[in-house]
Enzyme design. Structure first.
Site, short mmCIF file in Angstrom:
data_model
loop_
_atom_site.label_atom_id
_atom_site.label_comp_id
_atom_site.label_asym_id
_atom_site.label_seq_id
_atom_site.Cartn_x
_atom_site.Cartn_y
_atom_site.Cartn_z
N SER A 124 0.88 -1.18 0.00
CA SER A 124 0.00 0.00 0.00
C SER A 124 0.90 1.22 0.00
CB SER A 124 -0.86 0.02 1.26
OG SER A 124 -1.44 1.30 1.43
N TYR A 137 -1.39 -0.52 10.08
CA TYR A 137 -1.51 -0.94 8.68
C TYR A 137 -0.25 -0.59 7.91
CZ TYR A 137 -3.54 -1.09 3.93
OH TYR A 137 -3.81 -1.35 2.60
#
Ligand SMILES: NC(=O)c1ccc[n+]([C@@H]2O[C@H](COP(=O)([O-])OP(=O)(O)OC[C@H]3O[C@@H](n4cnc5c(N)ncnc54)[C@H](OP(=O)(O)O)[C@@H]3O)[C@@H](O)[C@H]2O)c1
Length: 232
Positions: A124, A137
């Site tokens: 990501s 995350y």
């Protein structure tokens, strides 16, 4: 015919990757927690670390051997650091990082024997540039980048490449549950291309990365993010 194992293949990015590879003649084994009518499929929760081995063995049994691994299954949590609970932390590390690491370690043995392999990790841009209130995350996705670079070095001599795609915001269930309509509008305004990425764009890049044409590309993290990672 090449065989591919894709985690999180029932919707969003993983589903598009599975469809795109199948269209190109690859045999795909998929998985998710939910059920799916795909022939080569296992319903399994990869946030339980022992399940990575179960998945690998099932996929190997069905396909014979694995040429391509796409570590796609992942979860996101938008939460200030002081409110992040330990259970979420363990679950996210297990799913976003540990299961990917373990699957790499299992398929690497087969790929080394076959002197050919392709691994693609779905990271990501939150792991490439950081994201406030998504530190957990972001940390799991940064860890994947370290794995991608290190394994690229370790496996290069066996014709095995490993690369990472770092998507920006993508139109999927994950982004839909993270942002309400208003937040989605605000987010779109700060993306240079003023749009979310479509899952098929990630799938097409993945298809290239697993192809023979991409044999010289390894250890790289590619930000497919409509310009979001370039700065304001
Ligand atoms: N969407 C974005 O904006 C975005 C941006 C950057 C990176 N990414 C990354 O892209 C990847 C795919 O995201 P997506 O947006 O396509 O998500 P999604 O639409 O929520 O799809 C996730 C897929 O993974 C499966 N999955 C989720 N938890 C699982 C678990 N514990 N065990 C096994 N399978 C599981 C889901 O099926 P079940 O629910 O049935 O298990 C589904 O097939 C993730 O790694 C995510 O971090 C997404």
């Amino acid at each position: 015919m090449k065989n591919a194992l894709i985690t999180g293949s029932t919707r969003g990015i993983g589903e598009q990757i599975a469809l795109e590879l199948e269209k190109s003649g690859y045999r795909v084994f998929g998985c998710a927690r939910g059920q799916h009518d795909r022939k080569n499929f296992l319903s399994i929760d990869l946030s339980e670390p022992n399940n990575a081995k179960v998945l690998y063995l099932k996929a190997k049994e069905a396909l014979g051997h694995i040429d391509i691994l796409v570590n796609n299954a992942g979860m996101y949590d938008y939460c200030p650091v002081e409110k992040t609970d330990f259970n979420t932390m363990q679950k996210m590390i297990n799913l976003n990082f540990t299961s990917a690491f373990l699957l790499c370690s299992y398929v690497a043995q087969d790929m080394k024997q076959n002197m050919w392999g392709r691994i693609v990790n779905i990271g990501s841009i939150s792991g490439a540039v950081g994201e406030a209130n998504a530190s957990l995350y972001s940390a799991t996705k940064s860890a994947l980048s370290g794995l991608t670079k290190s394994l690229a070095l370790e496996l290069a001599q066996y014709n095995i490449t490993i690369n990472q795609i770092n998507p920006g915001w993508v139109d999927t269930n994950l982004s839909e549950s993270a942002l309400n309509e208003e937040e989605k509008k605000e987010t779109t305004e700060i993306i240079p291309q003023r749009r979310f990425i479509e899952p098929i764009e990630i799938a097409k890049l993945c298809k290239y990365l697993v192809s023979q044409d991409a044999k010289g590309l390894t250890g790289q993290s590619i930000n497919l993010c409509a310009g979001l990672s370039c700065g304001a």
